[in-house]
Design a protein around this motif. Structure first.
Motif, PDB file in Angstrom:
ATOM      1  N   GLY A 247       0.796  -1.212   0.000  1.00  0.00           N
ATOM      2  CA  GLY A 247       0.000   0.000   0.000  1.00  0.00           C
ATOM      3  C   GLY A 247       0.835   1.271   0.000  1.00  0.00           C
ATOM      4  O   GLY A 247       2.057   1.243   0.146  1.00  0.00           O
ATOM      5  N   LYS A 248       0.143   2.394  -0.145  1.00  0.00           N
ATOM      6  CA  LYS A 248       0.818   3.685  -0.226  1.00  0.00           C
ATOM      7  C   LYS A 248       1.202   4.250   1.134  1.00  0.00           C
ATOM      8  O   LYS A 248       2.074   5.122   1.212  1.00  0.00           O
ATOM      9  N   LYS A 249       0.543   3.792   2.192  1.00  0.00           N
ATOM     10  CA  LYS A 249       0.877   4.277   3.536  1.00  0.00           C
ATOM     11  C   LYS A 249       2.053   3.472   4.072  1.00  0.00           C
ATOM     12  O   LYS A 249       1.947   2.261   4.261  1.00  0.00           O
TER      13      LYS A 249
ATOM     14  N   ASN B  28      -3.335  -4.008   0.999  1.00  0.00           N
ATOM     15  CA  ASN B  28      -3.551  -3.060  -0.092  1.00  0.00           C
ATOM     16  C   ASN B  28      -3.386  -1.607   0.336  1.00  0.00           C
ATOM     17  O   ASN B  28      -3.202  -0.731  -0.513  1.00  0.00           O
ATOM     18  N   THR B  29      -3.466  -1.375   1.645  1.00  0.00           N
ATOM     19  CA  THR B  29      -3.410  -0.007   2.162  1.00  0.00           C
ATOM     20  C   THR B  29      -2.016   0.373   2.641  1.00  0.00           C
ATOM     21  O   THR B  29      -1.567   1.503   2.437  1.00  0.00           O
ATOM     22  N   TYR B  30      -1.328  -0.572   3.261  1.00  0.00           N
ATOM     23  CA  TYR B  30      -0.070  -0.274   3.942  1.00  0.00           C
ATOM     24  C   TYR B  30       1.113  -1.015   3.332  1.00  0.00           C
ATOM     25  O   TYR B  30       0.971  -2.110   2.762  1.00  0.00           O
TER      26      TYR B  30
ATOM     27  N   PRO C 104       8.826   7.464   5.843  1.00  0.00           N
ATOM     28  CA  PRO C 104       7.583   6.811   6.268  1.00  0.00           C
ATOM     29  C   PRO C 104       6.528   7.788   6.773  1.00  0.00           C
ATOM     30  O   PRO C 104       6.831   8.916   7.169  1.00  0.00           O
ATOM     31  N   ASP C 105       5.292   7.300   6.756  1.00  0.00           N
ATOM     32  CA  ASP C 105       4.180   8.061   7.331  1.00  0.00           C
ATOM     33  C   ASP C 105       4.142   7.927   8.843  1.00  0.00           C
ATOM     34  O   ASP C 105       3.487   8.732   9.520  1.00  0.00           O
ATOM     35  N   GLY C 106       4.824   6.920   9.384  1.00  0.00           N
ATOM     36  CA  GLY C 106       4.881   6.732  10.829  1.00  0.00           C
ATOM     37  C   GLY C 106       5.904   5.681  11.198  1.00  0.00           C
ATOM     38  O   GLY C 106       6.303   4.856  10.357  1.00  0.00           O
TER      39      GLY C 106
END
Length: 380
Positions: free
Chosen positions: A58-60, A101-103, A153-155
């Motif tokens: 995923g994109k996150k 699919n999200t991460y 990264p986002d987190g």
């Protein structure tokens, strides 16, 4: 299937106990090559590989690392439980596919393989990697920073173990603790800090349903030498995870389970879909250093007129690949403000030991004897 039922049947049984090394986890990582992307992010000071696993496309993007301190392996076990979950083919398929699919979750399961082998907090050069975020003097520190810079990264999830000394005023131990690190000396509530707080509140809400009153919060004093503070300064929400003590769980097998649930709650796989207010983070009680492993109450000692309490704290010693727990006297006196994970009332009887030293601070103890009845209690 309920998640607790799934866990009881499917947790990673090949990892257990306090001593987890790179040699132990590599066969498991090899098993997951077909499922997840496995690479090596760098080398340790002793030239051991530092593996990097990617779960999802995923994109996150999230980055997690464990065993930055080599003798803190509970969260490593939990991360392998998480890998086992995401390789599940029958249950939780909707939740798993949505996550994949999200991460993109990148995991450094053992950042400090040299310290893990030696069962030390520091690396092979005696450096605490969590105080090396600015100097980047060690290969492991540079490896983590390189992955962080490359992924943007986002987190971040910074995984650790905490000592058994932490508890709360309610008399319960701090089984799991969190921190949203400060990004400056003023401890400002930056955007990144607030996002990290929201994640912690989400995890706390779930954990309160299984270990009520046993989730804590670390002091957020600012230290730019720490990795979490540095990454928070860079504007990336970073959460410190601390796996602590649960009753009779010195091998940290229950704590690993709670960390596993925390991961799932953080990513929205379990738990309620509640509105999260980051201000609720400050309602989580702050850890107190008010616990010891063993407390002997109302004991009579030589050179003491009145009965005293004796607090003992375990020293963890690696021998032949196993961690043993050696009781060491921590405090003697009126310890009414301390709780013990195990407490014995000596009933005013004289306490003797098989050492020629008096029971004072830092004395190692293998046996205690209640002199009046001649009863020996094994402590290790």
């Amino acid at each position: 299937m309920e998640i607790k039922d799934w866990y009881s049947r499917n947790f990673e049984t090949h990892l257990s106990g306090r001593y987890i090394t790179l040699e132990m986890v590599m066969p498991l990582l090899d098993k997951y090559k077909e499922r997840f992307d496995l690479s090596f992010a760098g080398k340790s000071e002793n030239d051991l590989n530092i593996p990097l696993v990617r779960i999802g496309n995923g994109k996150k993007i999230f980055l997690a690392w464990s065993q930055m301190h080599g003798n803190e392996a509970t969260t490593t076990k939990a991360l392998f439980d998480l890998m086992k979950f995401f390789s599940e083919d029958e249950y939780f398929q909707k939740e798993i596919q949505l996550f994949l699919n999200t991460y993109s979750l990148y995991i450094l399961p053992i950042l400090n393989p040299d310290g893990a082998a030696l069962y030390t907090r520091e690396n092979a050069n005696g450096i605490d990697l969590n105080r090396d975020a600015q100097n980047l003097s060690q290969r492991e520190s540079r490896c983590l920073r390189s992955v962080f810079d490359r992924l943007n990264p986002d987190g971040c999830l910074n995984m650790h173990d905490q000592r058994t000394i932490y508890g709360f005023d309610n008399g319960k131990p701090a089984t799991i603790s969190f921190l949203s690190p400060a990004a400056n000396a003023e401890r400002s509530l930056t955007k990144a800090r607030k996002i990290a707080m929201e994640g912690i509140v989400r995890m706390d809400q779930y954990l309160q349903t299984i270990i009520p009153g046993q989730v804590g919060r670390y002091d957020d004093g600012f230290n730019p030498a720490c990795v979490g503070d540095t990454f928070q300064m860079a504007g990336v929400p970073t959460i410190l995870f601390e796996a602590g003590h649960f009753k009779d769980d010195y091998e940290r097998e229950k704590s690993r389970e709670f960390i596993f649930y925390s991961h799932l709650a953080f990513f929205g796989i379990i738990g309620e879909e509640n509105n999260i207010n980051p201000a609720e983070y400050f309602q989580i009680p702050e850890n107190r250093k008010n616990y010891r492993d063993i407390i002997l109450r109302n004991a009579k000692l030589k050179d003491y007129t009145d009965s005293v309490d004796i607090a003992l704290q375990y020293e963890e010693v690696l021998k032949d690949g196993l961690v043993s727990f050696q009781p060491v006297v921590d405090k003697v006196g009126d310890l009414i403000k301390l709780f013990g994970h195990f407490e014995v009332d000596a009933g005013g009887e004289e306490i003797l030991t098989l050492t020629d030293k008096n029971l004072t601070d830092s004395v190692k103890v293998t046996e205690i004897i209640k002199n009046k009845e001649g009863i020996t209690n094994k402590l290790s």
